[in-house]
Write a protein that holds these residues in place. Sequence first.
Motif, PDB file in Angstrom:
ATOM      1  N   PRO A 376       0.838  -1.215   0.000  1.00 45.46           N
ATOM      2  CA  PRO A 376       0.000   0.000   0.000  1.00 45.46           C
ATOM      3  C   PRO A 376       0.867   1.257   0.000  1.00 45.46           C
ATOM      4  N   LYS A 377       0.436   2.246  -0.785  1.00 45.07           N
ATOM      5  CA  LYS A 377       1.285   3.437  -0.977  1.00 45.07           C
ATOM      6  C   LYS A 377       0.879   4.602  -0.083  1.00 45.07           C
ATOM      7  N   SER A 378      -0.243   4.495   0.640  1.00 41.34           N
ATOM      8  CA  SER A 378      -0.677   5.610   1.485  1.00 41.34           C
ATOM      9  C   SER A 378      -1.331   5.030   2.734  1.00 41.34           C
ATOM     10  N   PRO A 379      -1.459   5.854   3.792  1.00 44.89           N
ATOM     11  CA  PRO A 379      -2.113   5.353   5.014  1.00 44.89           C
ATOM     12  C   PRO A 379      -3.533   4.860   4.738  1.00 44.89           C
ATOM     13  N   ILE A 380      -4.242   5.536   3.825  1.00 41.91           N
ATOM     14  CA  ILE A 380      -5.622   5.114   3.511  1.00 41.91           C
ATOM     15  C   ILE A 380      -5.614   3.732   2.847  1.00 41.91           C
ATOM     16  N   ARG A 382      -3.363   1.470   3.117  1.00 41.84           N
ATOM     17  CA  ARG A 382      -2.968   0.455   4.105  1.00 41.84           C
ATOM     18  C   ARG A 382      -4.153   0.116   5.022  1.00 41.84           C
ATOM     19  N   ALA A 383      -4.917   1.159   5.406  1.00 39.75           N
ATOM     20  CA  ALA A 383      -6.075   0.920   6.290  1.00 39.75           C
ATOM     21  C   ALA A 383      -7.085   0.036   5.561  1.00 39.75           C
ATOM     22  N   PHE A 384      -7.300   0.296   4.273  1.00 39.81           N
ATOM     23  CA  PHE A 384      -8.238  -0.525   3.491  1.00 39.81           C
ATOM     24  C   PHE A 384      -7.728  -1.961   3.411  1.00 39.81           C
ATOM     25  N   ARG A 385      -6.451  -2.095   3.101  1.00 41.28           N
ATOM     26  CA  ARG A 385      -5.853  -3.422   2.952  1.00 41.28           C
ATOM     27  C   ARG A 385      -5.986  -4.219   4.262  1.00 41.28           C
ATOM     28  N   ASP A 386      -5.644  -3.543   5.381  1.00 38.90           N
ATOM     29  CA  ASP A 386      -5.681  -4.260   6.659  1.00 38.90           C
ATOM     30  C   ASP A 386      -7.112  -4.614   7.054  1.00 38.90           C
ATOM     31  N   ALA A 387      -8.051  -3.695   6.726  1.00 37.65           N
ATOM     32  CA  ALA A 387      -9.460  -3.978   7.053  1.00 37.65           C
ATOM     33  C   ALA A 387      -9.950  -5.171   6.240  1.00 37.65           C
ATOM     34  N   ALA A 388      -9.562  -5.224   4.965  1.00 34.00           N
ATOM     35  CA  ALA A 388      -9.978  -6.353   4.117  1.00 34.00           C
ATOM     36  C   ALA A 388      -9.421  -7.661   4.682  1.00 34.00           C
ATOM     37  N   LEU A 389      -8.171  -7.629   5.128  1.00 37.71           N
ATOM     38  CA  LEU A 389      -7.571  -8.849   5.692  1.00 37.71           C
ATOM     39  C   LEU A 389      -8.253  -9.239   6.998  1.00 37.71           C
ATOM     40  N   ASP A 390      -8.568  -8.220   7.846  1.00 35.12           N
ATOM     41  CA  ASP A 390      -9.275  -8.513   9.110  1.00 35.12           C
ATOM     42  C   ASP A 390     -10.614  -9.183   8.822  1.00 35.12           C
ATOM     43  N   LEU A 391     -11.371  -8.543   7.926  1.00 35.61           N
ATOM     44  CA  LEU A 391     -12.724  -9.040   7.641  1.00 35.61           C
ATOM     45  C   LEU A 391     -12.694 -10.411   6.984  1.00 35.61           C
ATOM     46  N   ALA A 392     -11.670 -10.625   6.144  1.00 37.38           N
ATOM     47  CA  ALA A 392     -11.611 -11.875   5.375  1.00 37.38           C
ATOM     48  C   ALA A 392     -11.497 -13.096   6.274  1.00 37.38           C
ATOM     49  N   GLU A 393     -10.997 -12.882   7.501  1.00 42.78           N
ATOM     50  CA  GLU A 393     -10.876 -14.033   8.405  1.00 42.78           C
ATOM     51  C   GLU A 393     -12.246 -14.607   8.742  1.00 42.78           C
ATOM     52  N   HIS A 394     -13.282 -13.746   8.717  1.00 45.08           N
ATOM     53  CA  HIS A 394     -14.605 -14.204   9.173  1.00 45.08           C
ATOM     54  C   HIS A 394     -15.711 -14.029   8.134  1.00 45.08           C
TER      55      HIS A 394
END
Length: 543
Positions: A376-380, A382-394
């Motif tokens: 990810p190239k910006s904080p936004i 990265r936040a999207f990427r991490d949220a997608a990974l968090d949500l993908a677990e469930h």
Amino acid sequence: MLNTYQYPQYAYVPPDALKTGRAERRPAVVVGAGPVGLTAALDLAAHGVPVVVLDDNNTVSVGSRAVCYAKRALEVWDRLGCAGPMLDRGVRWQVGKVFRDEQLVYQFDLLPERHHKMPAFINLQQYYLEETLVDRALAQGNQIDLRWKNRVTALDSRDDGVTLTVDTPDGPYTLEADWVIACDGARSDIRGMIGASFEGQAFQDRFLIADVVMKAGFPTERWFWFDPPFHRGQSVLLHKQADDVWRIDFQLGWDADPEEEKKPEKVIPRLKAMLGEDTEFDLEWVSVYQFACRRMERFRHGRLLFAGDAAHQVSPFGARGANSGVQDIDNLAWKLALVLAGTAPDRLLDSYDAERVPAADDNIRNSTRSTDFITPKSPISRAFRDAALDLAEHHGFARRLVNSGRLSLPTPYAGSPLNTPDRDAFQGAMAPGCPAADAPLTVDGREDWLLNHLGGCFTLLYFSPDGGVPATLRAFEQDAVPVSVLAVGAGGCADPSGVLTQRYDGRPGTLYLIRPDQYVAARFRDVDPRLVRIALDTACGRL
Ligand SMILES: Cc1cc2nc3c(=O)[nH]c(=O)nc-3n(C[C@H](O)[C@H](O)[C@H](O)COP(=O)(O)OP(=O)(O)OC[C@H]3O[C@@H](n4cnc5c(N)ncnc54)[C@H](O)[C@@H]3O)c2cc1C
């Protein structure tokens, strides 16, 4: 470092022109004997076009580059008679797993459907791939004149041909060509010689390749980790290749020093952290790479046609580099052969641009999105990427957002000028502009595959209602362009499993016109020779 591979040294033979002092004229010259140039030579030869291949080197790809070859490229190589050794040596796979930390967050199957001759993917070192292609080219005798240590240093491209200046160990010579296919890679000299622009995005991220030889218990799947405990804050990719060589890619970030990162004292601890202290391995290859996503504005420049990395580049995530270059050739070779034979007009070659430039954009778009998700190239972002990974677990919906690389698929030529739009209603995916899906069939009771019978020429795929083939359809086999009729339910050809009929919505009387590159050009619910003629002329650029 353990070198498991002996690089072949192909013989340099002084070209006749150096002895005679006379420039030869050839119908087709390919510059570059990488995977794309070698495929171009094989495809042109398969269409009866004698071809000269010039390469500045005398061996195959050095080091570790491409690993994954997709079903569509394998189908092209199968059409050209060389997929067998690749399949024998390569590692077949179709399942990918994505982990975050050590938790599985997403899993995909690239070919859940059965009944295809070719697998979803094989993994094979690029040097083995090229060696297979060279062997196949050498088996074509005089049809393919492979000239090693022949470097193109200048060109003059005119309306009536191209003059190449070629440097050899014995000095320069001149070669005249009706057409030149430039497959000379990302740093294309030919592109530089015509001053064509190459626009897009260069990425700052650096990745470390470590190819290790080990007996490991990992399954033959693609495994990708976001933020694993053994490489915190970065990503890691694992692929099995032939000969127990495993490709491991470590993301390094922007400011990594490539020379430092390649040192064994840096690489080995990284590998031990991942594989465990007790795992025995040998390093086969280490390098650090960066990449760009960009393309030429157009791939046809008069009598010069650009293909592969010379025309477009992508990031490695998605394995779209060599795979898409092979598809360029699949698209181009039959067109060039028809133009050279005088059975199609020169403007047919404009459709190479019309079809392959959007395909390059599709590949660039996909590989850029994967790169942006992985790094990810910006904080936004990265936040999207991490949220997608968090949500993908469930949550299932979020798994589709996880992007560790969307793997190479053929791009349909939806808006192609060579397509004839449907007049009738059809179900299924085999619309004009789509690559023909494979399916099983039988010929005289023997098991066979549809794609074994498509390609090289136009095919009229007919679902016979009564065991016969209309004479008006057979008459197309006398056309100036090569056409053959494949009738399912007639002449010993049958579809006992019903899969072919289902994939093509092949109600009795249905007719498909399929191009020499196995793409659907038109389809009809019955045989109207006038409409078939228009579709064929459209697909050859004759209308
Ligand atoms: C780390 C990495 C991983 C990759 N993984 C994959 C993957 O899994 N799957 C995939 O499909 N792709 C992958 N790729 C991309 C793939 O390696 C390239 O797309 C592919 O090699 C392009 O083939 P090409 O024939 O167009 O060019 P090249 O392979 O670069 O070949 C060009 C040839 O032209 C010759 N040449 C250059 N200039 C001249 C000249 N003036 N005269 C004569 N000859 C000349 C060169 O010597 C060379 O032999 C990867 C790339 C990298 C770097």
